[in-house]
Design a protein around this motif. Structure first.
Motif, PDB file in Angstrom:
ATOM      1  N   VAL A  28       0.848  -1.199   0.000  1.00 26.55           N
ATOM      2  CA  VAL A  28       0.000   0.000   0.000  1.00 26.55           C
ATOM      3  C   VAL A  28       0.882   1.248   0.000  1.00 26.55           C
ATOM      4  O   VAL A  28       0.600   2.219  -0.705  1.00 26.55           O
ATOM      5  CB  VAL A  28      -0.978   0.015   1.199  1.00 26.55           C
ATOM      6  CG1 VAL A  28      -1.673   1.366   1.333  1.00 26.55           C
ATOM      7  CG2 VAL A  28      -2.010  -1.097   1.054  1.00 26.55           C
ATOM      8  N   SER A  29       1.966   1.210   0.763  1.00 25.17           N
ATOM      9  CA  SER A  29       2.869   2.362   0.816  1.00 25.17           C
ATOM     10  C   SER A  29       3.511   2.640  -0.537  1.00 25.17           C
ATOM     11  O   SER A  29       3.979   3.750  -0.791  1.00 25.17           O
ATOM     12  CB  SER A  29       3.949   2.164   1.886  1.00 25.17           C
ATOM     13  OG  SER A  29       4.946   1.257   1.451  1.00 25.17           O
ATOM     14  N   LYS A  58      -5.453  -3.190  14.570  1.00 30.03           N
ATOM     15  CA  LYS A  58      -4.371  -3.383  15.544  1.00 30.03           C
ATOM     16  C   LYS A  58      -3.617  -2.087  15.811  1.00 30.03           C
ATOM     17  O   LYS A  58      -3.113  -1.882  16.912  1.00 30.03           O
ATOM     18  CB  LYS A  58      -3.394  -4.453  15.045  1.00 30.03           C
ATOM     19  CG  LYS A  58      -3.968  -5.853  15.070  1.00 30.03           C
ATOM     20  CD  LYS A  58      -2.964  -6.847  14.506  1.00 30.03           C
ATOM     21  CE  LYS A  58      -3.519  -8.251  14.470  1.00 30.03           C
ATOM     22  NZ  LYS A  58      -2.537  -9.213  13.923  1.00 30.03           N
ATOM     23  N   LEU A  59      -3.533  -1.228  14.800  1.00 28.91           N
ATOM     24  CA  LEU A  59      -2.835   0.047  14.945  1.00 28.91           C
ATOM     25  C   LEU A  59      -3.738   1.150  15.483  1.00 28.91           C
ATOM     26  O   LEU A  59      -3.284   2.263  15.736  1.00 28.91           O
ATOM     27  CB  LEU A  59      -2.228   0.466  13.603  1.00 28.91           C
ATOM     28  CG  LEU A  59      -1.111  -0.446  13.085  1.00 28.91           C
ATOM     29  CD1 LEU A  59      -0.759  -0.081  11.649  1.00 28.91           C
ATOM     30  CD2 LEU A  59       0.107  -0.367  13.985  1.00 28.91           C
ATOM     31  N   GLY A  60      -5.025   0.850  15.627  1.00 27.24           N
ATOM     32  CA  GLY A  60      -5.959   1.812  16.200  1.00 27.24           C
ATOM     33  C   GLY A  60      -6.387   2.911  15.257  1.00 27.24           C
ATOM     34  O   GLY A  60      -6.681   4.029  15.688  1.00 27.24           O
ATOM     35  N   ILE A  70       1.117   5.280  10.407  1.00 24.65           N
ATOM     36  CA  ILE A  70       1.493   4.811  11.744  1.00 24.65           C
ATOM     37  C   ILE A  70       2.599   3.764  11.642  1.00 24.65           C
ATOM     38  O   ILE A  70       3.557   3.777  12.411  1.00 24.65           O
ATOM     39  CB  ILE A  70       0.268   4.232  12.498  1.00 24.65           C
ATOM     40  CG1 ILE A  70      -0.769   5.323  12.751  1.00 24.65           C
ATOM     41  CG2 ILE A  70       0.686   3.555  13.799  1.00 24.65           C
ATOM     42  CD1 ILE A  70      -0.320   6.433  13.666  1.00 24.65           C
ATOM     43  N   GLY A  71       2.458   2.866  10.681  1.00 24.48           N
ATOM     44  CA  GLY A  71       3.471   1.828  10.490  1.00 24.48           C
ATOM     45  C   GLY A  71       4.843   2.409  10.198  1.00 24.48           C
ATOM     46  O   GLY A  71       5.852   1.952  10.738  1.00 24.48           O
ATOM     47  N   VAL A  72       4.888   3.430   9.358  1.00 24.45           N
ATOM     48  CA  VAL A  72       6.153   4.092   9.041  1.00 24.45           C
ATOM     49  C   VAL A  72       6.689   4.808  10.278  1.00 24.45           C
ATOM     50  O   VAL A  72       7.866   4.682  10.631  1.00 24.45           O
ATOM     51  CB  VAL A  72       5.981   5.073   7.862  1.00 24.45           C
ATOM     52  CG1 VAL A  72       7.206   5.963   7.703  1.00 24.45           C
ATOM     53  CG2 VAL A  72       5.692   4.307   6.583  1.00 24.45           C
ATOM     54  N   ILE A  77       7.187  -0.544   9.041  1.00 23.02           N
ATOM     55  CA  ILE A  77       7.415  -0.693   7.610  1.00 23.02           C
ATOM     56  C   ILE A  77       8.312   0.442   7.147  1.00 23.02           C
ATOM     57  O   ILE A  77       8.375   1.498   7.786  1.00 23.02           O
ATOM     58  CB  ILE A  77       6.112  -0.703   6.788  1.00 23.02           C
ATOM     59  CG1 ILE A  77       5.303   0.576   7.004  1.00 23.02           C
ATOM     60  CG2 ILE A  77       5.273  -1.924   7.089  1.00 23.02           C
ATOM     61  CD1 ILE A  77       4.100   0.723   6.099  1.00 23.02           C
ATOM     62  N   GLU A  78       9.015   0.214   6.047  1.00 26.40           N
ATOM     63  CA  GLU A  78       9.870   1.232   5.461  1.00 26.40           C
ATOM     64  C   GLU A  78       9.332   1.631   4.110  1.00 26.40           C
ATOM     65  O   GLU A  78       8.753   0.816   3.410  1.00 26.40           O
ATOM     66  CB  GLU A  78      11.286   0.694   5.297  1.00 26.40           C
ATOM     67  CG  GLU A  78      11.980   0.392   6.606  1.00 26.40           C
ATOM     68  CD  GLU A  78      13.399  -0.108   6.389  1.00 26.40           C
ATOM     69  OE1 GLU A  78      13.958   0.130   5.295  1.00 26.40           O
ATOM     70  OE2 GLU A  78      13.926  -0.726   7.305  1.00 26.40           O
ATOM     71  N   VAL A  79       9.536   2.876   3.747  1.00 28.39           N
ATOM     72  CA  VAL A  79       9.156   3.340   2.423  1.00 28.39           C
ATOM     73  C   VAL A  79      10.415   3.836   1.738  1.00 28.39           C
ATOM     74  O   VAL A  79      11.326   4.363   2.371  1.00 28.39           O
ATOM     75  CB  VAL A  79       8.071   4.443   2.457  1.00 28.39           C
ATOM     76  CG1 VAL A  79       6.751   3.888   2.889  1.00 28.39           C
ATOM     77  CG2 VAL A  79       8.481   5.588   3.344  1.00 28.39           C
ATOM     78  N   ASP A  80      10.435   3.639   0.429  1.00 29.07           N
ATOM     79  CA  ASP A  80      11.623   4.059  -0.360  1.00 29.07           C
ATOM     80  C   ASP A  80      11.508   5.488  -0.772  1.00 29.07           C
ATOM     81  O   ASP A  80      10.511   6.060  -0.948  1.00 29.07           O
ATOM     82  CB  ASP A  80      11.768   3.183  -1.597  1.00 29.07           C
ATOM     83  CG  ASP A  80      12.038   1.730  -1.216  1.00 29.07           C
ATOM     84  OD1 ASP A  80      12.659   1.499  -0.180  1.00 29.07           O
ATOM     85  OD2 ASP A  80      11.601   0.852  -1.974  1.00 29.07           O
TER      86      ASP A  80
END
Length: 80
Positions: A28-29, A58-60, A70-72, A77-80
């Protein structure tokens, strides 16, 4: 301890996302739709939506974009 310090100085539990939930968030990112991700992973778009809904819960948060943000921010998770 599986926790992070929040902005108010309190500890909050770090959500346990499954490898597949993290993988879907990563796609998705990169701008992929559920259909695209399903094709890549050999799963249905509905299954991908389910993984993303579970991750968001889970991340609310409510949306996949919020989940990615939130994940980043939490280093999940990482984004390029």
């Amino acid at each position: 301890m599986n926790a992070n310090l929040n902005s108010l100085g309190g500890w909050v539990a770090k959500p346990e996302l499954s490898p597949r939930e993290l993988e879907c968030l990563g796609w998705v990112s990169q701008g992929k739709s559920s259909t695209d991700i399903g094709t890549i992973l050999g799963l249905s778009a509905r299954t991908i939506d389910s993984y993303l809904e579970k991750a968001a819960s889970k991340l609310g948060v409510r949306t996949r974009i919020e989940a990615v943000a939130i994940g980043v921010r939490r280093g999940l998770i990482e984004v390029d």
